[in-house]
Motif scaffolding. Structure first.
Motif: not given
Lengths: 423, 317
Positions: A98-99, A102-103, A129, A132, A374-376, A422
């Motif tokens: 996810p990180y 997201s980038q 996972q 996104y 689930y986390s960035v 966020t």
């Protein structure tokens, strides 16, 4: 001087990354156009070597594997990508997908994945996972689920039935106390109390199996002050205070807890698929495998492992996808199963994996019901050994204060990190 | 790189019979200057490439919100103000200062005692000098892992030995309380670096002329008086060197805590560099991490300058 050099090196790394940003576009990759580069964590050396050899022998496209030290994989990949020096493909620990997605550094492969004939048979936890904002940025690759390992010999000597592992929290605690009480140098339970990543893998299944969670579904809200989290931490505190754990649990940040179980003096440990291979090759402990139970029954597991993603800067995205497609197909997944690695094809598990060892059924079942938070900001939130999650475990399990107070403080800090990510 | 540096020395002698005196001197000094520049050049290039330039980049980054991936934006001094208002960073700085205040005198006293013990140059003294120095050549990370293992509860040989000697309980976790964890780290660091300081102090002691001490003895000075009024003042340049090294090393401490205590228990042993590492490579905020590095560098430069100044002034007095 040594430390001065270290700082200089740190500065240099940061500086080099910066400089590469400045010389945008000049960092072209070498190699001919049929080659794709792949980065993988170093401990997957042998399996990745086998797979690459197999792929290269049957394809015109050639894959070139680079091993990166596991402890600094995320940092190295991040700096390399920022410097336009990254690989075509990265084999990522799925929690970091996810990180990176997201980038914007992972290529969107939604159409390709949906066109796979077995798209619906890929491990659901892995797929979630790499998703996104409703687009898919990679494919599942290897599985690694957390389960309960217990020492059958010690269970028998403590008067427990070695074929009936604990199925509730109360039974886990009772078994740990029975084993710890059965001999001078015996311990009931062992875990790595100073390791954030270890405990998101091995402790949270207790929470999930009881109906709770540590994060909400889209990773925007922390749930660390929930009743189920408090209950799981309470179980650990009770077991610690009852003297069922060796003292090293308090400060172990990874390696020693596993060693303690391997030495045959510990009753129960929650760990992953690869720990089974270690125990089998040791051959020293007669162990059983069972699901990690909830408070009053039920079970859950952390669905971990790797995903493969094409990087947005890839020089040869078609060649890269060719490898991703092959890696999720039968031949490659068979190679994984042959090496005792959990495949991620739900439709093939019963055929290629489970028959190899009766205990593998537990892993296969766990993958089907596996969760992954689930986390960035996974790294900062859970994997940091000095972070919120590791701190909560220290305070709640080993501290003197009220568990609820520790939970409240951790919840506040975790929410602040999530809000910052966020906004 | 070596060829042009090695070539020039020969012609200087050849010029001697022909030129007049003043002319020869200019050519020679010019050649010497050029040779000097050439010889310094490789080091200067390395310094520029691997120190000055990254340093400039770090300073630049510290004025940006600079995530590891993605766009960076100018934020002025925001990284500095948030670092100075960040409880975690301030706690780390506080711990680093405390550690430095304990480690520096400890290392200095032990090193001085060892240096005085191995003075004399007998075979035994040289043997002990070697023994005390050996740990210096081991890497800090390797030494940290070694000591961490030695004192692991139930597993470590040192814990077991301590129990036999009746000093410890082998199942007690010495890394679980702040004081005992710090004591182990300090013991490791002392063992690891004191040899170098001993060696520096030994060479300082050797450079003190024997006559001065003899004269003092004849004048009736006792051992302590001679040490206090002769040895220490004459040792001052070496003391400055040793103390600056020691303070800089302690203020930049990272490996030993990262490996041996993981910053624990309860994050009480996180040093300033450790916190910079977390900010840069766990939270991925390179800009904020760069600001912390710059603050640390300024503090370090200030402390070193102050030390030099103090030691130099007393020398002149």
């Amino acid at each position: 001087m040594r430390r001065a050099w270290r700082t200089a090196a740190l500065v240099a790394v940061v500086g080099l990354a910066t400089s590469a940003c400045a010389t945008l576009g000049l960092g072209g990759r070498g190699g001919d156009e049929n080659t794709v580069t792949l980065w993988v964590r170093d401990y997957q050396k042998s399996i990745m070597g086998t797979l690459a050899a197999e792929f290269n022998a049957t394809h015109e496209t050639q894959v070139e594997v680079t091993l990166v030290p596991a402890t600094s994989f995320v940092q190295k990949l991040g700096t390399a990508v920022a410097a336009y020096q990254g690989p075509d493909i990265a084999s990522l620990d799925l929690v970091f997908a996810p990180y990176f997605a997201s980038q914007g550094v992972l290529a969107d492969v939604t159409d390709e994945v949906e066109a796979l004939p077995y798209a619906d048979d890929l491990s659901p936890a892995h797929v979630s996972q790499v998703t996104y904002e409703d687009r898919i940025y990679g494919v599942p690759f290897t599985g690694d689920v957390s389960v309960m390992f217990y020492n059958k010999t010690l269970f028998a000597e403590a008067g427990l039935d070695p074929e009936a592992p604990p199925t509730t929290w109360a039974e886990v605690q009772a078994a740990a106390e029975a084993v710890a009480g059965s001999g001078e140098d015996r311990s009931g339970f062992v875990f790595s109390g100073a390791c954030g990543g270890c405990n998101i893998f091995s402790l949270t299944p207790l929470v999930w199996a009881s109906g709770g969670d540590v994060l909400n579904a889209d990773g925007t809200e922390a749930l660390l002050d929930s009743e189920e989290v408090g209950g799981a931490l309470g179980l650990y505190r009770d077991m610690y205070q009852a003297g069922t754990m060796p003292e090293l649990v308090r400060t172990d940040n990874g390696p020693n807890a596993a060693t303690a179980f391997q030495s045959g003096t510990v009753g129960i440990r929650f760990d992953g698929t690869s720990f089974m291979s270690t125990l089998v090759s040791d051959g020293a402990v007669d162990f059983g495998v069972a699901p990690i139970p909830g408070q009053d029954g039920g079970s859950a597991s952390f669905a971990g492992g790797d995903v493969l993603s094409v990087m947005t800067g890839a020089a040869n995205p078609e060649g890269a996808w060719e490898f991703l497609e092959w890696a999720t197909d039968r031949d490659a997944q068979q190679v994984l199963a042959d090496n005792a690695i959990l495949p991620i094809r739900m439709d093939l598990l019963d055929e290629i994996y489970v028959p190899r060892d009766p205990r593998f059924q537990v892993f296969a079942d766990a993958l089907g019901v596996g969760y992954t938070p689930y986390s960035v900001v996974e790294n900062e939130l859970f994997n940091d050994n000095n972070g919120v999650w590791a701190g909560l475990i220290q305070d709640a399990v080993f501290g003197q204060g009220d568990i609820a107070d520790a939970q409240r403080a951790a919840q506040e800090d975790a929410q602040a990190i999530l809000d910052k990510a966020t906004d | 790189m070596t060829a042009p540096v090695m070539a020039p020395p020969a012609p200087g002698g050849v010029a001697l019979p022909r030129g007049g005196r003043p002319r020869r001197r200019t050519t020679l000094s010019r050649r010497r200057t050029r040779l000097g520049v050439l010889m310094v050049l490789p080091a200067a290039v390395l310094l520029g490439l691997f120190f000055l330039w990254p340093l400039a980049q770090t300073i630049r980054m510290s004025f940006y919100d600079w995530p590891m991936l993605g766009e960076h934006t100018w934020v002025g001094l925001a990284n500095y103000t948030s670092a100075l208002g960040d409880e975690d960073f301030l706690a780390a700085v506080g711990f680093t200062l405390r550690y430095t205040l304990i480690a520096t005198p400890l290392l200095f006293v032990v090193a001085l005692v060892l240096a005085l013990l191995v003075r004399g140059g007998s075979r035994a003294a040289r043997g002990f000098q070697t023994i005390f120095f050996i740990p210096v050549v081991i890497g800090m990370a390797a030494a940290s892992y070694l000591w961490m293992y030695l004192f692991q509860p139930d597993l470590g040989p040192a814990s077991a030995l301590g129990e036999r000697a009746g000093l410890l309980d082998a199942s007690e976790n010495l890394f679980a309380t702040f004081t005992s964890a710090l004591v182990i780290v300090l013991a490791m660091v002392t063992w690891k670096v004191v040899g170098l300081q001993m060696l520096l102090l030994s060479s300082g002691l050797q450079s003190i002329p024997v006559e001065v001490n003899e004269a003092a003895r004849i004048d009736g000075a006792g051992r302590w008086q001679a040490f206090r009024h002769i040895t220490l003042p004459l040792l001052r340049p070496t003391l400055a060197l040793v103390l600056v090294f020691s303070v800089a090393g302690s203020l930049l401490a990272f490996d030993q805590f990262f490996i041996m205590t993981s910053g624990g228990p309860n994050n009480s042993t996180i040093t300033a560099v450790y916190q910079t590492y977390r900010t840069s490579f766990i939270q991925f905020e390179l800009g904020a991490g760069a600001a912390m590095s710059v603050l640390l560098m300024v503090a370090l430069a200030a402390v070193s300058a102050l030390q030099m100044l103090l030691l130099r002034n007393t020398d002149n007095a």
